[in-house]
Enzyme design. Structure first.
Site, mmCIF file in Angstrom:
data_model
loop_
_atom_site.group_PDB
_atom_site.id
_atom_site.type_symbol
_atom_site.label_atom_id
_atom_site.label_comp_id
_atom_site.label_asym_id
_atom_site.label_seq_id
_atom_site.Cartn_x
_atom_site.Cartn_y
_atom_site.Cartn_z
ATOM 1 N N ASN A 8 0.870 -1.170 0.000
ATOM 2 C CA ASN A 8 0.000 0.000 0.000
ATOM 3 C C ASN A 8 0.910 1.224 0.000
ATOM 4 O O ASN A 8 1.412 1.637 1.042
ATOM 5 C CB ASN A 8 -0.890 -0.038 1.244
ATOM 6 C CG ASN A 8 -1.838 1.138 1.320
ATOM 7 O OD1 ASN A 8 -1.741 2.078 0.541
ATOM 8 N ND2 ASN A 8 -2.756 1.092 2.272
ATOM 9 N N ARG A 76 -2.422 -1.947 -3.648
ATOM 10 C CA ARG A 76 -3.611 -1.108 -3.490
ATOM 11 C C ARG A 76 -3.471 0.090 -4.430
ATOM 12 O O ARG A 76 -2.450 0.774 -4.431
ATOM 13 C CB ARG A 76 -3.708 -0.609 -2.058
ATOM 14 C CG ARG A 76 -4.838 0.371 -1.895
ATOM 15 C CD ARG A 76 -4.875 0.967 -0.520
ATOM 16 N NE ARG A 76 -5.991 1.867 -0.411
ATOM 17 C CZ ARG A 76 -5.949 3.025 0.237
ATOM 18 N NH1 ARG A 76 -4.858 3.397 0.854
ATOM 19 N NH2 ARG A 76 -7.029 3.783 0.288
ATOM 20 N N HIS A 165 -12.663 3.198 -0.332
ATOM 21 C CA HIS A 165 -12.649 2.174 0.736
ATOM 22 C C HIS A 165 -13.272 0.866 0.248
ATOM 23 O O HIS A 165 -13.780 0.077 1.047
ATOM 24 C CB HIS A 165 -13.472 2.607 1.976
ATOM 25 C CG HIS A 165 -12.853 3.679 2.817
ATOM 26 N ND1 HIS A 165 -13.635 4.584 3.525
ATOM 27 C CD2 HIS A 165 -11.573 3.980 3.101
ATOM 28 C CE1 HIS A 165 -12.839 5.408 4.189
ATOM 29 N NE2 HIS A 165 -11.579 5.066 3.944
ATOM 30 N N HIS A 191 -17.839 2.243 7.611
ATOM 31 C CA HIS A 191 -16.380 2.194 7.781
ATOM 32 C C HIS A 191 -15.951 3.526 8.393
ATOM 33 O O HIS A 191 -15.960 4.560 7.719
ATOM 34 C CB HIS A 191 -15.693 1.965 6.427
ATOM 35 C CG HIS A 191 -14.190 2.012 6.511
ATOM 36 N ND1 HIS A 191 -13.394 0.917 6.282
ATOM 37 C CD2 HIS A 191 -13.348 3.025 6.823
ATOM 38 C CE1 HIS A 191 -12.118 1.254 6.459
ATOM 39 N NE2 HIS A 191 -12.069 2.537 6.786
ATOM 40 N N ASN A 194 -10.015 7.247 10.106
ATOM 41 C CA ASN A 194 -9.722 8.668 9.908
ATOM 42 C C ASN A 194 -10.577 9.190 8.764
ATOM 43 O O ASN A 194 -11.203 10.227 8.860
ATOM 44 C CB ASN A 194 -8.237 8.863 9.622
ATOM 45 C CG ASN A 194 -7.426 8.729 10.888
ATOM 46 O OD1 ASN A 194 -7.795 9.271 11.929
ATOM 47 N ND2 ASN A 194 -6.332 7.996 10.826
ATOM 48 N N ARG A 224 -11.887 15.711 7.478
ATOM 49 C CA ARG A 224 -12.661 16.096 6.287
ATOM 50 C C ARG A 224 -14.109 16.374 6.679
ATOM 51 O O ARG A 224 -14.669 15.689 7.530
ATOM 52 C CB ARG A 224 -12.645 14.976 5.251
ATOM 53 C CG ARG A 224 -11.326 14.844 4.531
ATOM 54 C CD ARG A 224 -11.406 13.744 3.475
ATOM 55 N NE ARG A 224 -10.205 12.953 3.499
ATOM 56 C CZ ARG A 224 -10.165 11.646 3.325
ATOM 57 N NH1 ARG A 224 -11.270 10.952 3.101
ATOM 58 N NH2 ARG A 224 -9.021 11.003 3.378
ATOM 59 N N GLY A 315 -15.334 2.678 14.353
ATOM 60 C CA GLY A 315 -16.438 1.708 14.298
ATOM 61 C C GLY A 315 -16.186 0.475 15.144
ATOM 62 O O GLY A 315 -17.098 -0.062 15.779
ATOM 63 N N ASN A 317 -14.117 0.329 17.776
ATOM 64 C CA ASN A 317 -13.771 0.590 19.186
ATOM 65 C C ASN A 317 -14.715 1.496 19.955
ATOM 66 O O ASN A 317 -14.696 1.478 21.184
ATOM 67 C CB ASN A 317 -12.369 1.217 19.262
ATOM 68 C CG ASN A 317 -11.306 0.244 18.806
ATOM 69 O OD1 ASN A 317 -11.129 -0.809 19.401
ATOM 70 N ND2 ASN A 317 -10.630 0.587 17.721
ATOM 71 N N GLU A 364 -8.171 -5.016 5.020
ATOM 72 C CA GLU A 364 -8.026 -4.659 3.606
ATOM 73 C C GLU A 364 -6.879 -5.427 2.953
ATOM 74 O O GLU A 364 -6.965 -5.802 1.790
ATOM 75 C CB GLU A 364 -7.817 -3.145 3.488
ATOM 76 C CG GLU A 364 -9.087 -2.391 3.838
ATOM 77 C CD GLU A 364 -8.889 -0.895 4.045
ATOM 78 O OE1 GLU A 364 -8.488 -0.507 5.161
ATOM 79 O OE2 GLU A 364 -9.131 -0.132 3.116
HETATM 80 P P1 ADP Z 1 -7.279 4.880 9.022
HETATM 81 O O1 ADP Z 1 -8.462 5.479 8.335
HETATM 82 O O2 ADP Z 1 -6.081 5.763 9.029
HETATM 83 O O3 ADP Z 1 -6.993 3.434 8.631
HETATM 84 P P2 ADP Z 1 -8.215 3.729 11.512
HETATM 85 O O4 ADP Z 1 -9.282 2.878 10.899
HETATM 86 O O5 ADP Z 1 -7.068 3.066 12.162
HETATM 87 O O6 ADP Z 1 -7.704 4.857 10.545
HETATM 88 O O7 ADP Z 1 -8.955 4.660 12.603
HETATM 89 C C1 ADP Z 1 -8.223 5.615 13.319
HETATM 90 C C2 ADP Z 1 -9.144 6.315 14.306
HETATM 91 O O8 ADP Z 1 -9.778 5.351 15.154
HETATM 92 C C3 ADP Z 1 -8.364 7.209 15.274
HETATM 93 O O9 ADP Z 1 -8.277 8.517 14.753
HETATM 94 C C4 ADP Z 1 -9.207 7.183 16.506
HETATM 95 O O10 ADP Z 1 -10.032 8.334 16.506
HETATM 96 C C5 ADP Z 1 -10.102 5.975 16.376
HETATM 97 N N1 ADP Z 1 -9.923 5.031 17.476
HETATM 98 C C6 ADP Z 1 -8.946 4.117 17.641
HETATM 99 N N2 ADP Z 1 -9.106 3.448 18.813
HETATM 100 C C7 ADP Z 1 -10.213 3.970 19.405
HETATM 101 C C8 ADP Z 1 -10.910 3.708 20.624
HETATM 102 N N3 ADP Z 1 -10.489 2.777 21.484
HETATM 103 N N4 ADP Z 1 -12.023 4.432 20.881
HETATM 104 C C9 ADP Z 1 -12.449 5.376 20.017
HETATM 105 N N5 ADP Z 1 -11.844 5.663 18.865
HETATM 106 C C10 ADP Z 1 -10.740 4.974 18.540
#
Ligand code: ADP
Length: 382
Positions: A8, A76, A165, A191, A194, A224, A315, A317, A364
């Protein structure tokens, strides 16, 4: 088991993962990220240097990139336009086709191409496959992919909904259907990382998604804006005298949760909400309201919904985001189980919820590896 290297290549980093993939299982053999490509003071000058570093790390882990056991490399690629709607074995013509799409993805496709070019130089003998972020959304019907603007102008400049995505939406919708024990399920995938996007998937086919011509449309994201009235953009240009570059930075980098409350990490937003911070509370409310609106919209698009699946860092966490986005939707057959939701794994709806709600960790890289293997000649599959 067959070995696939997934690459990627982003603008400033290259992520790699070496997977051993069998019929029903996959094992991660090695993975890593080479960061700060081309930054001042960074030892990694360009993508060629980044891939060399990745190759060295793989060798140190006992998996040389020159190993005869490596079967294929999956890349990717962010934008496939309307030209690439399937995982595609890479040839010179395919490279030229991805280059032609640079105007649609000026930040992403050049970085993806740089990775492809170096990997082809390193292993010219290996099948290499481009897996496009847009491809899963190619099945979206015209009524959902067409913007209601002058058709000639839209056609000339490629203005339509492509969606992004896609590998995540493909993987998660399939896993969610399996979790609900209904391969033909209608699924809404949320999804939330970030970047964030929603999709409506009917029996495995995507029928609508929230990201549009670019990844800016739709849900509220880390930095965004998601949906805004395009009239606001004109107003910023005319009344505020902002340049296009300034508006671009505003909407892509200084908006979303960061713009609303100064924090784009949902963990920090949640901590501030718990402490009664009104800015964080407003940001979270806007975020969850937008999510809820898309759930309602895609419910109507699909007619019936079997599963709503949460994925991505937020989603997977944030039980708070999940519960606030779906609160009060019992009349639509959506009922979260608070204990399961705070556990945050697998099905999180009450036993008799008509619509199942699930937490499905996305993968992914595994999806790219599987799609790569699916299109290379059987004799190459190891
Ligand atoms: P990317 O889009 O870069 O792949 P991720 O899917 O890893 O990002 O998501 C990153 C975001 O997930 C972080 O900015 C954070 O806000 C959120 N995140 C990670 N762990 C937790 C948690 N335990 N509770 C709430 N939000 C979380």
């Amino acid at each position: 088991m067959t070995r696939v290297l997934v690459l990627n290549s982003g603008s400033s980093s290259v992520k790699y993962r070496l997977l051993s993939v069998g019929p029903g299982e996959a094992v991660r053999l090695a993975s890593g990220t080479i960061e700060r490509i081309g930054e001042e003071g960074s030892p990694v000058a360009d993508h060629a240097a980044a891939l060399e570093s990745a190759a060295e790390e793989l060798s140190a882990a006992g998996f040389g990139i020159d190993s005869p056991e490596l079967t294929a490399i999956g890349h990717r690629v962010v934008h496939g336009g309307t030209a690439f709607t399937e995982p595609t074995p890479i040839t010179d013509e395919v490279v030229a086709g991805i280059r032609d799409l640079i105007p649609l993805a000026p930040l992403h496709n050049p970085a993806n191409l740089a990775g492809i070019e170096v990997a082809r130089r390193l292993r010219p003998d290996l099948p290499q496959v481009a897996v496009f972020d847009t491809a899963f959304h190619a099945t979206i019907p015209a009524e959902a992919s067409t913007y209601a603007i002058d058709r000639e102008t839209a056609g000339r400049f490629g203005i339509r909904r492509y969606g992004f995505h896609g590998t995540s939406h493909a993987y998660v919708s399939r896993e969610a259907a399996a979790l609900a024990d209904r391969p033909e399920a209608n699924v809404i995938v949320l999804h939330l990382g970030n970047g964030a996007s929603a999709s409506a998937v009917a029996a495995g086919r995507c029928v609508d998604t929230s990201m549009g011509m670019t990844p800016l449309e739709g849900l509220v994201m880390g930095t965004r804006s998601g949906d805004v009235d395009p009239g606001a953009v004109l107003h910023l240009r005319r009344a505020a005298g902002m340049s296009l570059a300034e508006i671009d930075t505003l909407l892509n980098r200084r908006s979303g949760m960061l713009g609303l409350c100064g924090d784009n990490d949902m963990r920090e937003v949640e901590r501030r909400v718990a402490a009664g911070d009104p800015d964080a509370e407003l940001a979270l409310s806007v975020y969850c309201h937008r999510l809820r609106k898309y759930v309602g919209a895609y419910y109507a698009v699909l007619g019936t919904v079997d599963v709503i699946a949460f994925t991505g860092g937020v989603g997977e966490n944030s039980s708070l985001v999940r519960s606030r986005a779906l609160a009060g939707l019992e009349p639509l057959g959506i009922a979260l189980d608070p204990a399961r939701n705070s556990g945050g794994k697998g099905l999180i709806s009450v036993e008799d919820s008509r619509v199942k709600v699930a937490v499905v960790p996305t993968d992914e890289e595994l999806e790219i590896a599987r799609q790569t293997l699916a299109v290379i000649p059987r004799t190459d599959r190891g």
